[in-house]
Design a protein around this motif. Structure first.
Motif, mmCIF file in Angstrom:
data_model
loop_
_atom_site.group_PDB
_atom_site.id
_atom_site.type_symbol
_atom_site.label_atom_id
_atom_site.label_comp_id
_atom_site.label_asym_id
_atom_site.label_seq_id
_atom_site.Cartn_x
_atom_site.Cartn_y
_atom_site.Cartn_z
ATOM 1 N N MET A 1 -96.239 -93.714 -38.921
ATOM 2 C CA MET A 1 -97.349 -93.292 -38.102
ATOM 3 C C MET A 1 -96.872 -93.082 -36.678
ATOM 4 S SD MET A 1 -100.829 -95.052 -39.210
ATOM 5 C CE MET A 1 -100.687 -96.639 -39.974
ATOM 6 N N ALA A 2 -97.487 -92.101 -36.044
ATOM 7 C CA ALA A 2 -97.115 -91.783 -34.680
ATOM 8 C C ALA A 2 -98.311 -91.929 -33.752
ATOM 9 C CB ALA A 2 -96.597 -90.350 -34.614
ATOM 10 N N LYS A 3 -98.052 -92.372 -32.552
ATOM 11 C CA LYS A 3 -99.086 -92.497 -31.538
ATOM 12 C C LYS A 3 -99.530 -91.089 -31.157
ATOM 13 C CE LYS A 3 -99.450 -94.262 -26.871
ATOM 14 N NZ LYS A 3 -98.771 -95.094 -25.880
ATOM 15 N N THR A 4 -100.840 -90.827 -31.294
ATOM 16 C CA THR A 4 -101.382 -89.492 -31.072
ATOM 17 C C THR A 4 -102.557 -89.545 -30.121
ATOM 18 O OG1 THR A 4 -100.773 -88.906 -33.337
ATOM 19 C CG2 THR A 4 -102.350 -87.481 -32.246
ATOM 20 N N LYS A 5 -102.541 -88.676 -29.118
ATOM 21 C CA LYS A 5 -103.669 -88.595 -28.191
ATOM 22 C C LYS A 5 -104.841 -87.938 -28.914
ATOM 23 C CE LYS A 5 -105.217 -86.697 -23.805
ATOM 24 N NZ LYS A 5 -104.871 -85.888 -22.617
ATOM 25 N N ILE A 6 -106.022 -88.583 -28.829
ATOM 26 C CA ILE A 6 -107.200 -88.037 -29.498
ATOM 27 C C ILE A 6 -108.268 -87.537 -28.533
ATOM 28 C CG2 ILE A 6 -106.919 -89.285 -31.668
ATOM 29 C CD1 ILE A 6 -109.039 -91.314 -30.552
ATOM 30 N N ALA A 7 -108.259 -88.019 -27.295
ATOM 31 C CA ALA A 7 -109.284 -87.627 -26.332
ATOM 32 C C ALA A 7 -108.978 -88.263 -24.986
ATOM 33 C CB ALA A 7 -110.655 -88.091 -26.821
ATOM 34 N N THR A 8 -109.848 -87.978 -24.032
ATOM 35 C CA THR A 8 -109.826 -88.690 -22.762
ATOM 36 C C THR A 8 -111.139 -89.466 -22.666
ATOM 37 O OG1 THR A 8 -110.917 -86.954 -21.465
ATOM 38 C CG2 THR A 8 -108.495 -86.839 -21.659
ATOM 39 N N THR A 9 -111.185 -90.430 -21.783
ATOM 40 C CA THR A 9 -112.398 -91.223 -21.633
ATOM 41 C C THR A 9 -113.584 -90.348 -21.228
ATOM 42 O OG1 THR A 9 -111.758 -91.809 -19.371
ATOM 43 C CG2 THR A 9 -111.179 -93.367 -21.118
ATOM 44 N N ALA A 10 -113.340 -89.274 -20.486
ATOM 45 C CA ALA A 10 -114.413 -88.366 -20.066
ATOM 46 C C ALA A 10 -114.994 -87.587 -21.249
ATOM 47 C CB ALA A 10 -113.900 -87.396 -19.008
ATOM 48 N N ASP A 11 -114.225 -87.435 -22.323
ATOM 49 C CA ASP A 11 -114.681 -86.693 -23.505
ATOM 50 C C ASP A 11 -115.647 -87.491 -24.376
ATOM 51 O OD1 ASP A 11 -112.885 -84.605 -22.881
ATOM 52 O OD2 ASP A 11 -111.295 -85.490 -24.119
ATOM 53 N N VAL A 12 -115.625 -88.810 -24.243
ATOM 54 C CA VAL A 12 -116.308 -89.694 -25.189
ATOM 55 C C VAL A 12 -117.536 -90.331 -24.538
ATOM 56 C CG1 VAL A 12 -116.015 -91.696 -26.705
ATOM 57 C CG2 VAL A 12 -114.089 -90.163 -26.285
ATOM 58 N N PHE B 1 -109.224 -96.746 -37.120
ATOM 59 C CA PHE B 1 -108.009 -96.711 -36.314
ATOM 60 C C PHE B 1 -108.222 -97.504 -35.035
ATOM 61 C CE2 PHE B 1 -108.593 -92.690 -38.531
ATOM 62 C CZ PHE B 1 -107.423 -92.591 -39.260
ATOM 63 N N ALA B 2 -107.233 -98.283 -34.651
ATOM 64 C CA ALA B 2 -107.273 -98.972 -33.365
ATOM 65 C C ALA B 2 -107.039 -97.934 -32.272
ATOM 66 C CB ALA B 2 -106.205 -100.054 -33.313
ATOM 67 N N VAL B 3 -107.898 -97.950 -31.265
ATOM 68 C CA VAL B 3 -107.772 -97.011 -30.151
ATOM 69 C C VAL B 3 -107.136 -97.747 -28.980
ATOM 70 C CG1 VAL B 3 -109.020 -95.524 -28.541
ATOM 71 C CG2 VAL B 3 -109.816 -95.739 -30.902
ATOM 72 N N THR B 4 -106.104 -97.145 -28.418
ATOM 73 C CA THR B 4 -105.488 -97.688 -27.207
ATOM 74 C C THR B 4 -105.748 -96.724 -26.060
ATOM 75 O OG1 THR B 4 -103.361 -96.700 -27.772
ATOM 76 C CG2 THR B 4 -103.709 -98.988 -28.418
ATOM 77 N N GLN B 5 -105.850 -97.290 -24.874
ATOM 78 C CA GLN B 5 -106.133 -96.486 -23.689
ATOM 79 C C GLN B 5 -104.988 -96.616 -22.698
ATOM 80 O OE1 GLN B 5 -109.913 -97.389 -21.861
ATOM 81 N NE2 GLN B 5 -109.474 -96.145 -20.064
ATOM 82 N N GLU B 6 -104.540 -95.471 -22.204
ATOM 83 C CA GLU B 6 -103.534 -95.428 -21.136
ATOM 84 C C GLU B 6 -104.095 -94.531 -20.053
ATOM 85 O OE1 GLU B 6 -99.716 -94.251 -22.672
ATOM 86 O OE2 GLU B 6 -99.771 -95.760 -24.264
ATOM 87 N N GLY B 7 -104.525 -95.149 -18.956
ATOM 88 C CA GLY B 7 -105.208 -94.377 -17.926
ATOM 89 C C GLY B 7 -106.504 -93.838 -18.508
ATOM 90 N N ALA B 8 -106.694 -92.524 -18.442
ATOM 91 C CA ALA B 8 -107.894 -91.893 -18.996
ATOM 92 C C ALA B 8 -107.656 -91.358 -20.413
ATOM 93 C CB ALA B 8 -108.359 -90.772 -18.082
ATOM 94 N N ASP B 9 -106.453 -91.514 -20.944
ATOM 95 C CA ASP B 9 -106.132 -90.982 -22.259
ATOM 96 C C ASP B 9 -106.340 -92.014 -23.365
ATOM 97 O OD1 ASP B 9 -105.362 -88.521 -21.161
ATOM 98 O OD2 ASP B 9 -103.288 -89.193 -20.898
ATOM 99 N N LEU B 10 -106.863 -91.540 -24.514
ATOM 100 C CA LEU B 10 -107.106 -92.400 -25.675
ATOM 101 C C LEU B 10 -106.170 -91.993 -26.800
ATOM 102 C CD1 LEU B 10 -111.017 -92.345 -25.628
ATOM 103 C CD2 LEU B 10 -109.495 -94.099 -24.680
ATOM 104 N N PHE B 11 -105.582 -93.004 -27.477
ATOM 105 C CA PHE B 11 -104.595 -92.760 -28.525
ATOM 106 C C PHE B 11 -104.933 -93.564 -29.776
ATOM 107 C CE2 PHE B 11 -102.485 -92.213 -24.488
ATOM 108 C CZ PHE B 11 -101.673 -91.105 -24.670
ATOM 109 N N ILE B 12 -104.502 -93.069 -30.943
ATOM 110 C CA ILE B 12 -104.511 -93.845 -32.173
ATOM 111 C C ILE B 12 -103.156 -93.668 -32.832
ATOM 112 C CG2 ILE B 12 -106.996 -93.672 -32.587
ATOM 113 C CD1 ILE B 12 -106.364 -91.578 -34.781
ATOM 114 N N ASP B 13 -102.825 -94.547 -33.768
ATOM 115 C CA ASP B 13 -101.650 -94.368 -34.605
ATOM 116 C C ASP B 13 -102.103 -93.684 -35.883
ATOM 117 O OD1 ASP B 13 -99.773 -95.510 -32.921
ATOM 118 O OD2 ASP B 13 -100.111 -97.531 -33.693
ATOM 119 N N ALA B 14 -101.675 -92.457 -36.067
ATOM 120 C CA ALA B 14 -102.091 -91.709 -37.275
ATOM 121 C C ALA B 14 -100.949 -90.827 -37.744
ATOM 122 C CB ALA B 14 -103.310 -90.864 -36.979
#
Length: 121
Positions: free
Chosen positions: A1-12, A108-121
């Motif tokens: 699995m790879a860490k993948t950006k799914i959105a930003t906090t402003a998107d959600v 999926f566990a969501v991780t946040q880095e700054g305004a970016d949201l990631f999951i392992d998928a």
């Protein structure tokens, strides 16, 4: 699995799910309280998408057969109770379930880095 950006906090937002993609897989992401959560956009009943389903109190409802899932855990909280929003009586629920047992949806566990949201998928 790879860490993948799914959105930003402003998107959600807290009042609806956001449909996005992670490595070719359709994913739903939402904010519940102060936590970002994500599940697969694929109801385990018949594999249909849930993005247009009702979302309230951290639970998304499959728009086709009414199964409900917690968006933070993927846990099934209601199994096949309607057809396109029309409630079904008890015996019809069993028929519509087609012998399939209640099943959780992938989460999926969501991780946040700054305004970016990631999951392992």
């Amino acid at each position: 699995m790879a860490k993948t950006k799914i959105a930003t906090t402003a998107d959600v937002s807290t009042d609806k799910v956001l449909k996005t993609n992670a490595n070719g897989q359709s994913v739903l992401v939402a904010k519940v309280g102060d936590k970002y959560c994500a599940i697969a956009n694929k109801c385990p009943h018949l594999g249909l998408p849930m993005a247009k389903g009702k979302f309230e109190n951290g639970v998304v409802t499959c728009p086709f057969h009414g199964s409900k899932f917690e968006i933070c855990t993927g846990k099934n909280v209601e199994w096949v109770d309607s057809v396109v929003g029309i409630p079904l009586p008890g015996i019809a629920k069993k028929m519509m379930a087609m012998g399939k047992v209640p099943t959780d949806v992938a989460s999926f566990a969501v991780t946040q880095e700054g305004a970016d949201l990631f999951i392992d998928a």
